[in-house]
Design an enzyme around this catalytic site. Structure first.
Site, PDB file in Angstrom:
ATOM      1  N   ASP A 172      19.826   3.990  -2.657  1.00 10.49           N
ATOM      2  CA  ASP A 172      19.410   4.021  -4.200  1.00 10.49           C
ATOM      3  C   ASP A 172      20.435   3.053  -5.159  1.00 10.49           C
ATOM      4  O   ASP A 172      20.150   1.965  -5.195  1.00 10.49           O
ATOM      5  CB  ASP A 172      19.617   5.497  -4.549  1.00 10.49           C
ATOM      6  N   ASN A 187      15.044  -0.268  -7.352  1.00  9.37           N
ATOM      7  CA  ASN A 187      16.215   0.413  -7.195  1.00  9.37           C
ATOM      8  C   ASN A 187      17.668  -0.280  -7.703  1.00  9.37           C
ATOM      9  O   ASN A 187      17.427  -1.439  -8.580  1.00  9.37           O
ATOM     10  CB  ASN A 187      16.439   1.386  -6.200  1.00  9.37           C
ATOM     11  N   GLU A 200       5.211   9.157  -8.566  1.00 10.58           N
ATOM     12  CA  GLU A 200       5.701   9.997  -7.198  1.00 10.58           C
ATOM     13  C   GLU A 200       5.138  10.973  -7.106  1.00 10.58           C
ATOM     14  O   GLU A 200       4.730  11.954  -8.147  1.00 10.58           O
ATOM     15  CB  GLU A 200       7.525  10.555  -7.841  1.00 10.58           C
ATOM     16  N   ARG A 217       6.291   3.655 -13.933  1.00 10.46           N
ATOM     17  CA  ARG A 217       7.319   3.880 -14.727  1.00 10.46           C
ATOM     18  C   ARG A 217       8.613   3.074 -14.259  1.00 10.46           C
ATOM     19  O   ARG A 217       8.614   2.664 -13.130  1.00 10.46           O
ATOM     20  CB  ARG A 217       7.723   5.237 -14.809  1.00 10.46           C
ATOM     21  N   GLU A 264      21.034   9.647 -13.157  1.00  9.12           N
ATOM     22  CA  GLU A 264      20.807   8.209 -12.570  1.00  9.12           C
ATOM     23  C   GLU A 264      21.649   7.163 -13.830  1.00  9.12           C
ATOM     24  O   GLU A 264      22.095   7.678 -14.585  1.00  9.12           O
ATOM     25  CB  GLU A 264      19.480   7.699 -12.655  1.00  9.12           C
ATOM     26  N   ASN A 301      12.293   2.102 -13.234  1.00 12.52           N
ATOM     27  CA  ASN A 301      13.234   3.083 -12.393  1.00 12.52           C
ATOM     28  C   ASN A 301      14.724   2.329 -12.982  1.00 12.52           C
ATOM     29  O   ASN A 301      14.871   2.094 -13.856  1.00 12.52           O
ATOM     30  CB  ASN A 301      13.152   3.037 -10.791  1.00 12.52           C
TER      31      ASN A 301
END
EC number: 3.1.1.17
Length: 299
Positions: free
Chosen positions: A204, A154, A121, A101, A18, A103
């Protein structure tokens, strides 16, 4: 149309690659492996990857004006000294929520670090709903919370005139736009700019090019799509050899190369056998457009 070429540039897969960011000084691509708990740097000169292990999920990395990097680690904003491999906490958010958390995160044109959180998740892209929020870390290390009730915070970026902030809450299947005040960092007047189609799957990470068009990586969609924020239309689709494409950025000497991260978490042996490059980093050339350099965090 120039001919588009896609190449895999890393040998090892990430669990959830990521937050790709081009580091011009190092001629390198920075990125993270969220659940692999690593901050990575791929050198365009040596073609090698260096990785620093951290003690929690690390979901985004950004340049820092004073040198080195800032990261989002668990629910903390932190600094990372690369050579010393030292992580120092700046501040923490969501203290009342033990299972959230951070992202995705990105620095705005004024040097503020925007990053959002998400719920726990259960499996990839299946989360406890409405647990996340969007935050900004200012250069004086103060934090502002913009809104909550977020599923998976995101992709984020800013228009070239800095008057619009683009944002993705993945499970809304929408790319949203806000009015943006560069002086204060305030956002408002949220609206949907583009709704993803079924085969595009989950929006995303995202970046902008020098023509003001947005590029969005589609998780489980195996592609990046180019969108026109003015018309809300999709202009282009570039398919990749892996399904779980997670984010994208421009880099290289003149920012004409696109780098795309991907994930392998949640894939069974059969799926991985069909897509052996899952979780690796890809370079796309020949798009015929360029990106803009990333902004460094001012604090």
């Amino acid at each position: 149309m120039s001919s588009i070429k896609i190449e895999c540039i890393t040998n090892e897969g990430n669990r959830i690659g990521e937050s790709p960011v081009w580091d011009e000084k190092e001629s390198s691509l920075l990125y993270v492996d969220i659940t692999g708990r690593k901050v990575c740097r791929w050198s365009s000169v040596s073609k090698q990857v260096q990785a620093i292990s951290v003690d929690a999920t690390v979901s985004s990395v950004a340049l820092r004006k004073s040198g080195d990097y800032v990261i989002t680690l668990g629910t903390k904003f932190a600094t990372l000294k690369w050579k010393e491999q030292v992580v120092s906490t700046i501040t923490q958010v969501d203290k009342d929520k033990p299972y959230t958390r951070f992202n995705d995160g990105k620095v705005d044109p004024a040097g503020r670090y925007f990053a959002g959180t998400m719920g726990e998740e259960i499996q990839p892209a299946v989360v406890e709903r409405k647990q996340g929020a969007l935050y900004t870390l200012f250069s004086d290390h103060s934090v502002v919370k913009h809104f909550d009730q977020v599923d998976i915070s995101n992709g984020l970026d800013w228009s070239l005139d800095h008057k619009t902030f683009f944002y993705i809450d993945s499970l809304s299947y929408s790319v949203d736009a806000f009015d943006y005040d560069l002086q204060t960092g305030k956002i408002g007047n949220r609206r949907s700019m583009y709704k993803l189609e079924k085969e595009e799957s989950i929006p995303d990470g995202m970046c902008i090019d020098t023509e003001g068009k947005l590029w969005v990586a589609c998780y489980d969609g195996g592609r990046v799509i180019r969108l026109d924020p003015e018309t809300g239309k999709r202009l282009q689709t570039v398919k990749l050899p892996v399904d779980k494409t997670t984010s994208c950025c421009f880099g290289g000497k003149d920012y004409s190369e696109m780098y795309v991260t991907s994930a392998s978490d949640g894939m069974d042996k059969e799926h991985l056998a069909r897509q052996p490059q899952a979780g690796r980093i890809f370079k796309i050339t020949g798009l015929g457009v360029k990106g803009i350099p990333p902004y460094p965090f001012a604090g």
